[in-house]
Design an enzyme around this catalytic site. Structure first.
Site, PDB file in Angstrom:
ATOM      1  N   ASP A   8      40.669  -8.696 -74.571  1.00 32.89           N
ATOM      2  CA  ASP A   8      41.373  -9.487 -75.571  1.00 32.89           C
ATOM      3  C   ASP A   8      42.281  -8.517 -76.344  1.00 32.89           C
ATOM      4  O   ASP A   8      42.145  -7.296 -76.232  1.00 32.89           O
ATOM      5  CB  ASP A   8      40.359 -10.155 -76.499  1.00 32.89           C
ATOM      6  CG  ASP A   8      41.008 -10.894 -77.640  1.00 32.89           C
ATOM      7  OD1 ASP A   8      41.943 -11.675 -77.386  1.00 32.89           O
ATOM      8  OD2 ASP A   8      40.602 -10.667 -78.795  1.00 32.89           O
ATOM      9  N   ASP A  10      44.081  -9.213 -80.098  1.00 34.71           N
ATOM     10  CA  ASP A  10      43.815  -9.231 -81.543  1.00 34.71           C
ATOM     11  C   ASP A  10      42.334  -9.050 -81.826  1.00 34.71           C
ATOM     12  O   ASP A  10      41.491  -9.783 -81.297  1.00 34.71           O
ATOM     13  CB  ASP A  10      44.269 -10.569 -82.140  1.00 34.71           C
ATOM     14  CG  ASP A  10      45.767 -10.627 -82.364  1.00 34.71           C
ATOM     15  OD1 ASP A  10      46.258  -9.854 -83.197  1.00 34.71           O
ATOM     16  OD2 ASP A  10      46.430 -11.438 -81.699  1.00 34.71           O
ATOM     17  N   ASP A 165      36.396 -10.219 -79.352  1.00 33.10           N
ATOM     18  CA  ASP A 165      35.861 -10.212 -80.716  1.00 33.10           C
ATOM     19  C   ASP A 165      35.663 -11.603 -81.282  1.00 33.10           C
ATOM     20  O   ASP A 165      34.985 -11.765 -82.294  1.00 33.10           O
ATOM     21  CB  ASP A 165      36.804  -9.446 -81.649  1.00 33.10           C
ATOM     22  CG  ASP A 165      38.053 -10.251 -81.959  1.00 33.10           C
ATOM     23  OD1 ASP A 165      38.279 -10.579 -83.137  1.00 33.10           O
ATOM     24  OD2 ASP A 165      38.792 -10.580 -81.018  1.00 33.10           O
TER      25      ASP A 165
END
Length: 218
Positions: A8, A10, A165
């Site tokens: 991922d 961000d 996250d």
């Protein structure tokens, strides 16, 4: 044998959630609205713009959603001229390159943000593919972005690691059948595990992560 690393963007390659929150708070405050961090974490973090705009503006048109999303992303880019890679990331990328692993970014961020963020971290060209969920039929939490990433890298889910996250991201990667490592920048470890993460780390220097990579490399 480990074949691929899928990341991922961000909150995973770099800790940007507070910048996204600030950008949205600034824009919404101009309209007289307050967005709390709790609301952001529960309903916005990790989601594609189409989904978060439906949450924020359920009665507005698609054109209005798109206009807000464009303003929000432009504000975010203005707030982030440079970005710091997550601790241990450069070490992991170097390991992946030396081991010949396929590496890709799989993000719900728009293409302009992905290009900007990778450049702001000095990581342009370090990934074989940068997959943007908005360019696919379905975004995270659907597993399609990660399944597409595996296909692009010609890797098997059982021989890959994904790093996420957010809860939508963890859900997407784990449902794609990939061993998912949660990065606890924006969510509690318990929430990441409940969403499907099989290991949670604070950053890429965690000894548990490197022990896992060693086991999967034999």
């Amino acid at each position: 044998m480990l074949e691929a690393l899928l990341f991922d963007l961000d909150g995973t390659l770099t800790d940007t959630d507070q910048l996204h929150l600030l950008a949205m708070q600034q824009l919404l405050l101009e309209e007289g609205r307050v967005l709390t961090e709790a609301q952001f974490n529960a309903h916005i973090s990790g989601r594609a713009n189409a989904d978060l705009c439906r949450y924020l503006f359920p009665n507005q048109s698609l054109a209005e959603h798109q206009a807000f999303a464009e303003r929000k992303e432009a504000r975010f880019r203005a707030l982030s001229p440079t970005l710091q890679p997550m601790s241990g990331l450069l070490r992991l990328l170097e390991h992946g390159e030396q081991a010949g692993l396929g590496m890709a970014v799989v993000t719900n961020a728009p293409r302009a943000n992905a290009v900007h963020m990778l450049a702001a971290m000095g990581l342009t060209g370090r990934f074989a593919h940068v997959l943007v969920a908005e360019e696919l039929p379905r975004a995270k939490p659907d597993p399609l972005p990660y399944l597409t990433g595996l296909e692009c890298l010609q890797a098997r889910a059982s021989h890959a690691l994904a790093f996420e996250d957010s809860l939508p991201g963890v859900t997407a990667a784990s449902q794609a059948g990939i061993f998912t490592v949660g990065v606890s920048t924006s969510q509690a470890p318990e929430a990441l595990l409940a969403a499907g993460a099989r290991l949670v780390v604070a950053d890429f220097d965690d000894p548990q992560l490197w022990a896992l990579i060693e086991r999967m490399s034999v």
